[in-house]
Design a protein around this motif. Structure first.
Motif, short mmCIF file in Angstrom:
data_model
loop_
_atom_site.label_atom_id
_atom_site.label_comp_id
_atom_site.label_asym_id
_atom_site.label_seq_id
_atom_site.Cartn_x
_atom_site.Cartn_y
_atom_site.Cartn_z
N LYS A 9 69.13 58.41 65.16
CA LYS A 9 69.25 57.81 63.83
C LYS A 9 68.74 58.68 62.70
O LYS A 9 68.89 58.34 61.54
N GLY A 11 69.77 61.54 61.47
CA GLY A 11 70.82 62.03 60.58
C GLY A 11 71.26 60.97 59.59
O GLY A 11 71.41 61.25 58.39
N LYS A 12 71.47 59.76 60.05
CA LYS A 12 71.88 58.67 59.16
C LYS A 12 70.76 58.31 58.19
O LYS A 12 71.01 58.03 57.02
N LYS A 14 68.56 60.33 56.99
CA LYS A 14 68.56 61.38 55.96
C LYS A 14 69.72 61.18 54.99
O LYS A 14 69.55 61.31 53.77
N GLU A 15 70.88 60.88 55.53
CA GLU A 15 72.06 60.66 54.70
C GLU A 15 71.83 59.53 53.71
O GLU A 15 72.20 59.62 52.54
N LEU A 16 71.20 58.46 54.17
CA LEU A 16 70.94 57.30 53.32
C LEU A 16 69.70 57.46 52.46
O LEU A 16 69.42 56.61 51.62
N ARG A 17 68.92 58.52 52.71
CA ARG A 17 67.66 58.77 52.00
C ARG A 17 66.74 57.55 52.09
O ARG A 17 66.24 57.04 51.09
N CYS A 18 66.51 57.11 53.32
CA CYS A 18 65.67 55.94 53.59
C CYS A 18 64.22 56.18 53.19
O CYS A 18 63.70 57.27 53.38
#
Length: 77
Positions: A9, A11-12, A14-18
């Motif tokens: 998870k 990568g996702k 990071k993509e979503l900038r959680c």
């Protein structure tokens, strides 16, 4: 809010900038925390292993709500 069915998870996240990540998988919690994310780990009988300083273990959704509310208050000041 996103529900992810994948095992890796980071990568996702990071993509979503959680800012935080809610998880029940110990392996995912460690991977996410090692990547710099704050993880709220829902306590279960299969994830009771040592955690690090970026992981917060909780036992219910009320605790999750309180942690997120406190984080919002801290960021507002």
């Amino acid at each position: 809010m996103f529900v992810l069915g994948s095992h890796y998870k980071v990568g996702k996240a990071k993509e979503l900038r959680c800012d935080i990540f809610i998880e029940d998988s110990y392996k995912n919690a460690i991977e996410l925390s090692n990547a710099g994310f704050t993880v709220i780990l829902m306590d279960t009988n299969y994830n009771r292993l040592p955690i690090n300083e970026r992981i917060i273990r909780v036992s219910n959704w009320q605790e999750i709500y309180e942690i997120i509310a406190n984080m919002e208050l801290e960021n507002a000041s």
